[in-house]
Design a protein around this motif. Sequence first.
Motif, mmCIF file in Angstrom:
data_model
loop_
_atom_site.group_PDB
_atom_site.id
_atom_site.type_symbol
_atom_site.label_atom_id
_atom_site.label_comp_id
_atom_site.label_asym_id
_atom_site.label_seq_id
_atom_site.Cartn_x
_atom_site.Cartn_y
_atom_site.Cartn_z
ATOM 1 N N GLY A 33 1.172 -1.154 0.151
ATOM 2 C CA GLY A 33 0.063 0.279 -0.375
ATOM 3 C C GLY A 33 1.058 1.289 0.085
ATOM 4 N N PRO A 34 -0.037 2.308 -0.083
ATOM 5 C CA PRO A 34 1.085 3.878 -0.333
ATOM 6 C C PRO A 34 1.940 3.908 1.165
ATOM 7 N N LEU A 35 2.299 3.162 1.854
ATOM 8 C CA LEU A 35 2.884 3.512 3.211
ATOM 9 C C LEU A 35 3.631 4.263 3.392
ATOM 10 N N TYR A 36 3.732 5.182 2.912
ATOM 11 C CA TYR A 36 4.251 6.350 2.951
ATOM 12 C C TYR A 36 3.573 7.969 3.788
ATOM 13 N N SER A 37 2.097 7.769 3.378
ATOM 14 C CA SER A 37 1.188 9.075 3.342
ATOM 15 C C SER A 37 -0.214 8.781 3.501
ATOM 16 N N SER A 38 -1.349 9.649 4.112
ATOM 17 C CA SER A 38 -2.875 9.513 4.288
ATOM 18 C C SER A 38 -3.191 9.733 2.543
ATOM 19 N N VAL A 39 -4.228 8.399 2.245
ATOM 20 C CA VAL A 39 -4.687 8.321 1.045
ATOM 21 C C VAL A 39 -5.422 9.648 0.821
ATOM 22 N N GLY A 40 -5.454 10.311 -0.384
ATOM 23 C CA GLY A 40 -6.166 11.823 -0.360
ATOM 24 C C GLY A 40 -5.416 13.034 -0.310
ATOM 25 N N ARG A 41 -4.759 12.849 0.536
ATOM 26 C CA ARG A 41 -4.086 13.958 0.896
ATOM 27 C C ARG A 41 -3.201 14.448 -0.838
ATOM 28 N N ALA A 42 -3.381 15.172 -1.509
ATOM 29 C CA ALA A 42 -2.532 15.523 -2.841
ATOM 30 C C ALA A 42 -2.739 17.097 -2.840
ATOM 31 N N ALA A 43 -1.362 18.215 -3.147
ATOM 32 C CA ALA A 43 -1.763 19.786 -3.075
ATOM 33 C C ALA A 43 -0.681 19.974 -3.758
ATOM 34 N N PHE A 44 -0.039 20.898 -3.908
ATOM 35 C CA PHE A 44 0.783 21.361 -4.799
ATOM 36 C C PHE A 44 2.025 21.812 -3.396
ATOM 37 N N GLU A 45 3.096 21.031 -3.090
ATOM 38 C CA GLU A 45 3.913 21.394 -1.663
ATOM 39 C C GLU A 45 4.649 21.548 -2.739
ATOM 40 N N LEU A 85 10.510 5.418 7.160
ATOM 41 C CA LEU A 85 10.508 3.628 6.657
ATOM 42 C C LEU A 85 11.726 2.710 6.334
ATOM 43 N N ARG A 86 13.340 3.361 6.700
ATOM 44 C CA ARG A 86 14.262 2.752 7.323
ATOM 45 C C ARG A 86 14.064 1.938 8.190
ATOM 46 N N HIS A 87 13.174 2.852 9.001
ATOM 47 C CA HIS A 87 13.322 1.963 10.615
ATOM 48 C C HIS A 87 12.224 1.124 10.241
ATOM 49 N N LEU A 88 11.113 1.633 9.764
ATOM 50 C CA LEU A 88 10.140 0.905 9.611
ATOM 51 C C LEU A 88 10.564 -0.499 9.352
ATOM 52 N N GLY A 89 11.491 -0.633 7.745
ATOM 53 C CA GLY A 89 11.908 -1.619 7.110
ATOM 54 C C GLY A 89 13.185 -2.448 8.127
ATOM 55 N N SER A 90 13.988 -2.076 8.591
ATOM 56 C CA SER A 90 14.322 -2.622 9.992
ATOM 57 C C SER A 90 13.671 -3.809 10.365
ATOM 58 N N TYR A 91 12.763 -2.875 11.332
ATOM 59 C CA TYR A 91 11.492 -3.632 12.056
ATOM 60 C C TYR A 91 10.881 -4.987 10.906
ATOM 61 N N ALA A 92 10.825 -4.221 9.961
ATOM 62 C CA ALA A 92 10.198 -5.412 8.876
ATOM 63 C C ALA A 92 10.944 -6.408 8.902
ATOM 64 N N GLU A 138 13.239 5.687 -7.083
ATOM 65 C CA GLU A 138 14.015 5.995 -6.110
ATOM 66 C C GLU A 138 13.781 6.928 -4.420
ATOM 67 N N LEU A 139 12.695 6.137 -4.323
ATOM 68 C CA LEU A 139 12.158 5.908 -2.777
ATOM 69 C C LEU A 139 12.920 5.433 -2.153
ATOM 70 N N VAL A 140 12.884 3.847 -3.137
ATOM 71 C CA VAL A 140 13.360 2.481 -2.250
ATOM 72 C C VAL A 140 14.959 2.344 -2.662
ATOM 73 N N ASP A 141 15.259 3.216 -3.395
ATOM 74 C CA ASP A 141 16.725 2.942 -3.112
ATOM 75 C C ASP A 141 17.112 3.280 -2.546
ATOM 76 N N GLU A 142 16.851 5.195 -2.027
ATOM 77 C CA GLU A 142 17.225 5.618 -1.321
ATOM 78 C C GLU A 142 17.328 5.056 -0.345
ATOM 79 N N ILE A 143 16.480 4.286 0.184
ATOM 80 C CA ILE A 143 16.357 3.532 1.974
ATOM 81 C C ILE A 143 17.065 2.392 1.836
ATOM 82 N N GLY A 144 17.604 1.891 1.048
ATOM 83 C CA GLY A 144 18.705 0.911 0.875
ATOM 84 C C GLY A 144 18.329 -0.125 1.166
ATOM 85 N N LEU A 145 17.042 -0.866 1.664
ATOM 86 C CA LEU A 145 16.854 -1.827 2.299
ATOM 87 C C LEU A 145 16.210 -2.615 1.563
#
Length: 294
Positions: free
Chosen positions: A114-126, A142-149, A177-184
Motif C-alpha cells: 500500500g501507500p505506506l508513506y502518507s494518508s490516502v487523499g492527501r494531494a496538493a501542490f507542495e 521507512l528505514r526504521h520500519l523496514g529494519s523492523y519488518a 527512487e524512494l526504495v533505492d534511497e531507503i536501501g533495504l
Amino acid sequence: MFLKLLFLKKMTKFGINTFLFTGSFTNDSISLFSRFKDWGFDSVEIAIDDPTVLDVQLINKGLTENGLVCGSACAAMGPGRDLRGTVEEQETAIRYLESCVALLAEINCPVLVGPLYSSVGRAAFEEKAAREEQWHTVVNHLRHLGSYAEDCGVTLAIEPLNRYETDFINTASQALELVDEIGLPSVRVHLDSYHMNIEEKYPAEAILRTGRQLAHFHACGVDRGAPGNDHTDWLKVIDALKKIDYQGDIVIESFTPDVKVIAKAASIWRTTEPSQESIARKGLDFLREQWDRR
C-alpha cells in the motif's frame, strides 16, 4: 520431490483483496475464506484497519481449513496516519504499521502493501523545500520500519497512487527512487494496474523498469471492475511480469458501491460489473488464462 517443491515454490499465486466484500477486515470476515477457496483463489489479501482486534488463531485456523494462505496484507492509510504529516500523525502511522508487521509475522504473511508513506487523499501542490523535507522524513521512517519488518520476516511494498489520491508517489520511477534511497532489501515496490493506467505512459515498461524490486502486483479494470473487462493491454502486462520473473502474488483489488466506506474513499459512484462475485470469478479466470498462455 526436490524438483516438485522447487516448482511449487515458484508458482505464482492468485489472490483476492477483502475490500471487494467488506471494509476493514475483522474476525467475522474470516467467513469469506470458504467462498474464496470455492472460486479458485490461492491466497487472500486482508485489508487491515485495526490489527489489535484481530484474532491470530482464528485467522490461521480459517486459512488452514480452507487451504489458503494470507499472501499479503493491505495497509489502510486513512486520516491521521501519515509519515510526512504532523508529529502526531507520524507517530500514529509508525505505531500502526509496526502493529501490522507484528500481526503479519504471526499469520505467516510475507508482505505489507500500500501507500505506506502518507494518508490516502492527501494531494496538493507542495513547494520544493517542503517536498524535500517530507521526502527526508519518509525515508527515515521507512528505514526504521523496514529494519523492523526485516527482523519479522516481512517485506514492505510501496505503492504509487494516482495524482488524485496522493501528490507524493505517483509512478514506478518515483517508488524506485524512494526504495533505492531507503536501501533495504525489505522495502520494495508494489504496482497497481489501475493507478498505472492513469500515471504511466506505458504500464508494461514500468513493470520492466521496476524489475526485481517488484514485490507485489494488484490487478483490476480501469474502472475498478474486473480485470479483463477493460481496455488494459493485459498481454503486455503479463509478458512484462514474466520477463522480470515476477515471483509475487497477483491480487484482484476491485471495488463496488456495495461497500459504502470503500466506495466513498475510492469514488465508486456507479455499478460497473454485475456483482462482487462476478468480479472475483471472472477476473480470476481471465488472469489465470492470460498467465498460462504466455
